[in-house]
Design an enzyme around this catalytic site. Structure first.
Site, PDB file in Angstrom:
ATOM      1  N   LYS A 125       0.817  -1.211   0.000  1.00  0.00           N
ATOM      2  CA  LYS A 125       0.000   0.000   0.000  1.00  0.00           C
ATOM      3  C   LYS A 125       0.860   1.275   0.000  1.00  0.00           C
ATOM      4  CE  LYS A 125      -4.098  -1.970   2.204  1.00  0.00           C
ATOM      5  NZ  LYS A 125      -5.176  -1.723   3.199  1.00  0.00           N
ATOM      6  N   TYR A 182     -12.521  -1.461  -4.109  1.00  0.00           N
ATOM      7  CA  TYR A 182     -13.085  -1.688  -2.773  1.00  0.00           C
ATOM      8  C   TYR A 182     -14.616  -1.563  -2.775  1.00  0.00           C
ATOM      9  CZ  TYR A 182      -8.534  -1.721  -0.341  1.00  0.00           C
ATOM     10  OH  TYR A 182      -7.282  -2.044   0.133  1.00  0.00           O
ATOM     11  N   ASN A 186      -2.122   0.059   6.788  1.00  0.00           N
ATOM     12  CA  ASN A 186      -1.691  -1.254   7.280  1.00  0.00           C
ATOM     13  C   ASN A 186      -0.755  -1.994   6.304  1.00  0.00           C
ATOM     14  OD1 ASN A 186      -3.645  -1.877   5.429  1.00  0.00           O
ATOM     15  ND2 ASN A 186      -4.802  -3.275   6.743  1.00  0.00           N
ATOM     16  N   HIS A 216      -2.294  -5.438   1.411  1.00  0.00           N
ATOM     17  CA  HIS A 216      -3.645  -5.981   1.188  1.00  0.00           C
ATOM     18  C   HIS A 216      -3.510  -7.373   0.601  1.00  0.00           C
ATOM     19  CE1 HIS A 216      -7.733  -6.471  -0.345  1.00  0.00           C
ATOM     20  NE2 HIS A 216      -7.146  -6.949  -1.428  1.00  0.00           N
ATOM     21  N   GLU A 231      -9.931  -9.618  -8.037  1.00  0.00           N
ATOM     22  CA  GLU A 231      -8.862  -8.642  -7.808  1.00  0.00           C
ATOM     23  C   GLU A 231      -7.704  -8.826  -8.799  1.00  0.00           C
ATOM     24  OE1 GLU A 231      -9.860  -7.850  -3.108  1.00  0.00           O
ATOM     25  OE2 GLU A 231      -8.007  -8.907  -3.589  1.00  0.00           O
TER      26      GLU A 231
HETATM   27  P1  CMP Z   1      -7.685  -4.297   3.256  1.00  0.00           P
HETATM   28  O1  CMP Z   1      -7.234  -5.701   3.452  1.00  0.00           O
HETATM   29  O2  CMP Z   1      -7.037  -3.525   2.179  1.00  0.00           O
HETATM   30  O3  CMP Z   1      -9.275  -4.278   3.007  1.00  0.00           O
HETATM   31  C1  CMP Z   1     -10.083  -3.168   3.324  1.00  0.00           C
HETATM   32  C2  CMP Z   1      -9.344  -2.127   4.100  1.00  0.00           C
HETATM   33  O4  CMP Z   1     -10.128  -1.170   4.770  1.00  0.00           O
HETATM   34  C3  CMP Z   1      -8.557  -2.803   5.192  1.00  0.00           C
HETATM   35  O5  CMP Z   1      -7.474  -3.517   4.643  1.00  0.00           O
HETATM   36  C4  CMP Z   1      -8.174  -1.624   6.073  1.00  0.00           C
HETATM   37  O6  CMP Z   1      -6.941  -1.037   5.704  1.00  0.00           O
HETATM   38  C5  CMP Z   1      -9.278  -0.607   5.775  1.00  0.00           C
HETATM   39  N1  CMP Z   1     -10.051  -0.273   6.975  1.00  0.00           N
HETATM   40  C6  CMP Z   1     -10.094   0.942   7.534  1.00  0.00           C
HETATM   41  N2  CMP Z   1     -10.906   0.925   8.597  1.00  0.00           N
HETATM   42  C7  CMP Z   1     -11.368  -0.328   8.724  1.00  0.00           C
HETATM   43  C8  CMP Z   1     -12.244  -0.976   9.663  1.00  0.00           C
HETATM   44  N3  CMP Z   1     -12.790  -0.317  10.679  1.00  0.00           N
HETATM   45  N4  CMP Z   1     -12.475  -2.291   9.496  1.00  0.00           N
HETATM   46  C9  CMP Z   1     -11.934  -2.974   8.443  1.00  0.00           C
HETATM   47  N5  CMP Z   1     -11.099  -2.399   7.527  1.00  0.00           N
HETATM   48  C10 CMP Z   1     -10.829  -1.100   7.668  1.00  0.00           C
END
Ligand code: CMP
Length: 137
Positions: free
Chosen positions: A9, A49, A112, A115, A126
């Protein structure tokens, strides 16, 4: 063999963690089948998303994901989907197990670092969103 889709990311790319994360990917036995830098538009991120549209974090998430370049990857290994999720750790870095990428490199649930697809159907969507069949041979 199974394939999964992964993203390094924008937070991790900006912090120059791409090389370390790629090293962990290869060191864990994945074959990188396809890879490129991609600076998503807001619309690209919203499409990717789309399942999260309507969630409270959707707007901030798509803004962040289009804020700078990321690295998109097709990874191959036996049981790749589960294996990549295990290597990443829990979505929230604060809850991720020691030694996982998100624990080590993530700074918040949004920023984070990585992904990964969560199921075979998601992986198919995806991978197809970012790569042409020709890229995946
Ligand atoms: P990702 O695996 O990319 O899939 C969706 C993303 O939404 C997740 O990682 C997080 O980085 C982001 N995100 C932000 N807030 C939340 C939340 N409260 N719960 C889940 N995903 C979140």
């Amino acid at each position: 063999m199974e394939r999964t889709f992964a993203i390094i990311k924008p937070d991790a790319v900006e912090r120059r963690l791409t090389g370390q994360i790629l090293g962990r990917i290869e060191g864990s036995g994945f074959t990188i089948r396809a890879m490129r830098f991609e600076h998503l538009t807001r619309a690209d991120a919203e499409g990717f998303y789309a399942v999260h549209r309507g969630r409270p974090f959707f707007r901030a998430l798509t803004e962040f994901m289009s804020s700078g370049p990321c690295v998109v990857l097709a990874l191959e290994a036996p049981d790749a989907i589960r294996k990549w999720r295990d290597l990443m750790g829990a979505t929230d870095p604060a809850k991720a197990a020691p030694g996982t990428l998100r624990k080590e490199f993530g700074s918040s649930i949004e920023r984070n670092a990585t992904h990964g697809s969560d199921a075979p159907e998601t992986a198919a969507f995806e991978l197809g969103y970012f790569f042409r069949g020709m890229d995946l041979i």
